[in-house]
Design an enzyme around this catalytic site. Structure first.
Site, PDB file in Angstrom:
ATOM      1  CG  HIS A 146      -0.529   0.546   2.159  1.00  0.00           C
ATOM      2  ND1 HIS A 146      -0.075  -0.822   3.300  1.00  0.00           N
ATOM      3  CD2 HIS A 146       0.322   0.948   3.203  1.00  0.00           C
ATOM      4  CE1 HIS A 146       0.209   0.083   4.439  1.00  0.00           C
ATOM      5  NE2 HIS A 146       0.742   1.011   4.430  1.00  0.00           N
ATOM      6  CG  ASP A 176       0.362  -4.157   2.671  1.00  0.00           C
ATOM      7  OD1 ASP A 176       0.373  -3.448   1.555  1.00  0.00           O
ATOM      8  OD2 ASP A 176       0.004  -3.417   3.627  1.00  0.00           O
ATOM      9  CB  SER A 250       3.356   2.180   5.867  1.00  0.00           C
ATOM     10  OG  SER A 250       1.980   1.804   7.014  1.00  0.00           O
TER      11      SER A 250
END
Length: 510
Positions: A146, A176, A250
């Site tokens: 993402h 992911d 992230s």
């Protein structure tokens, strides 16, 4: 920033209050397949990573500075900036009305919508911020899908201030996980730990670039392992930590007290969208499986049994005589699948897989997916109260391939001219309001001046049939249009709650 919200009011005292499971980092929404990405790439050797399998020493008590660990690890953590250029989009006027459907317009005798009802506009440029971890000294970097999905340009900033352009080696929306690469040598690569050895209570450090402030280190403990958040990912096996993780973290590193990588920071559970004490990281065991497959083959191919399984409650466990033992119940065996060929039957209870106990459906799916297609694995099943060992040759999971691809790609090879497609995932269904009964290939991009746009195809529509042949996933759409030339193609679509046919006519002069 993508977020997935989970209403847990039925499970918690505070009714009606939604708790957000927030995927951190890049502000670019992810799609299951990137237009223009190549489906097959020459096989490469696996990434040579340093691995330390020794369990972490856990002395009783004692306090010490984390500075030596931080100094050793932070050079391996980078900032990742993703950019997505705006594009021109052509839409029909009066979007969202029932009479946008050409079938209804013909039924009520209304004229076809012409060029005068079309509107063309340019979407704004978008950017996102995340982190990444250098895993090899020749430039391979682990991050989240993402963070980099749909990026047309990627820039990696090293701890010494250097800014390098990066390319996408491969990405996998189902976990992911993504792998990118920079053109550099002698980079400070992190050392991997065996995430299976991580225990609740172990101290950890989270390293990343929250809010674009620059490299930041926080500390905490492992709060839980084997977590599933129901965020729309097909494979979830998170390490939970109370180390502060915020937007921008992230793709960053979660490391143990020896400075070894145990996870890739991915999400938080939050009421506000910011850190509130519950963060999640993809364990290195899962991340490395995906990374190696992406680097070597440009796609992720997962193991497949061809059976329908369910968890066992107390009544089922008693009925099958399991007692305290755990396992998964096989409810369906698909004909001609690997399970059927090996002799699995409906009603079998799988209690062990590859010599390891089976606890529940989620862990069993992870275990099977981690087996290479073609490998032979022993399953221990309980049938009519008796144990039976069955050798199974694992098959290839249909639709399990997530192709590689770099920034700037426009459409998937072989798809209708000017159209990009992807598999339908739970996240995509939620985003576009697509019901479960609709099966097909999701349209993710339509070039404004293409015949497909002229026919009315638009992002968010689902291709159900091509030339009267059913489509159930993106790969089938690609195969059915592989030899597409400049003729006419009949396409059945699901669009804005209804189904209709259109003809994509490449013979028209525009």
């Amino acid at each position: 920033m993508n977020d997935y919200r989970i209403n847990i009011s039925r499970r918690r005292p505070w009714k009606g209050f939604a708790v957000a499971a927030v995927i951190l980092g890049g502000a670019i929404f992810a799609v299951a397949g990137k237009p223009g990405e190549e489906k097959d790439k020459p096989a490469r050797g696996p990434v040579e990573v340093a691995v330390d399998h020794a369990p972490l020493p856990r002395p009783e008590g004692g306090e010490f500075s984390f500075a030596p660990v931080v100094q050793r690890v932070t050079p391996s953590v980078v900032k990742v900036v993703s950019k997505q250029e705006g594009r021109e989009v052509t839409m029909q006027g009066r979007q969202g009305t029932p009479f946008d459907d050409p079938m209804l317009r013909r039924f009520f005798g209304l004229p076809e919508q012409g060029e005068q009802n079309r509107r063309t506009f340019r979407t704004p440029d978008r950017s996102g911020l995340g982190s990444g971890v250098i895993v090899s000294n020749d430039g391979f970097i682990l991050t989240n899908n993402h963070v980099i999905a749909d990026a047309t340009e990627l820039t990696v900033t090293l701890s010494d201030g250097r800014e390098l352009k990066a390319t996408v080696v491969g990405r996998d929306e189902k976990t992911d996980v993504a792998v990118i690469k920079v053109d550099a040598k002698n980079l400070p690569a992190v050392t991997f730990a065996d995430s299976e050895e991580v225990l609740v209570g172990d101290r950890v450090l989270a390293i990343g670039n929250p809010f674009g402030l620059g490299q930041t280190v926080t500390t905490g403990i492992v709060s839980a392992t084997g977590r599933s958040l129901a965020m729309g990912l097909d494979y979830e096996d998170f390490i939970q930590t109370d180390a502060a993780i915020n937007p921008g973290n992230s793709g960053g590193a979660l490391v143990d007290m020896k400075g070894r990588l145990i996870g890739i920071n991915t999400a938080i559970f939050s009421r506000s969208g910011g850190f509130q004490g519950i963060g999640f990281a993809i364990p290195t065991q899962l991340a490395r499986q995906v990374m190696d497959s992406l680097v070597q083959y440009g796609k992720v191919t997962r193991g497949f049994l061809g059976v329908g399984i369910q968890n066992l409650d107390a009544e089922l466990s008693e009925h099958f005589g399991l007692g305290e033992r755990k396992g998964v119940l096989i409810g369906e065996v698909k004909p001609d699948g690997p399970g059927a060929k090996a002799g699995l039957e409906s009603g079998d209870v799988v209690v062990a897989w590859d010599g390891k106990p089976v606890e529940d459906v989620r862990r069993f799916r992870l275990a099977v997916a981690g087996n290479a297609p073609g490998s032979k694995v022993e399953a221990t099943v309980l049938r009519d109260g008796k144990e039976k060992t069955i050798e199974i040759e694992v098959g290839v999971q249909p639709g399990s391939e997530m192709v590689a691809g770099g920034p700037g790609a426009a459409t998937d090879e072989g798809v209708l001219n000017g159209v990009g497609v992807s598999d339908l995932t739970p996240a995509m269904r939620n985003e576009f309001g697509i019901p479960a009964r609709v099966q097909g290939a999701l349209i993710t991009q339509v070039e404004p001046d293409s015949a497909s746009a002229e026919a009315g195809l638009a992002p968010g529509d689902v291709i159900l049939e091509i030339n009267r042949k059913p489509v159930t996933n993106a790969q089938e759409a690609i195969e059915l249009t592989k030899d597409f030339g400049s003729g006419k193609t009949l396409v059945k679509l699901w669009s804005r709650g209804g189904m209709h046919f259109v003809v994509v006519d490449e013979t028209k002069k525009r």
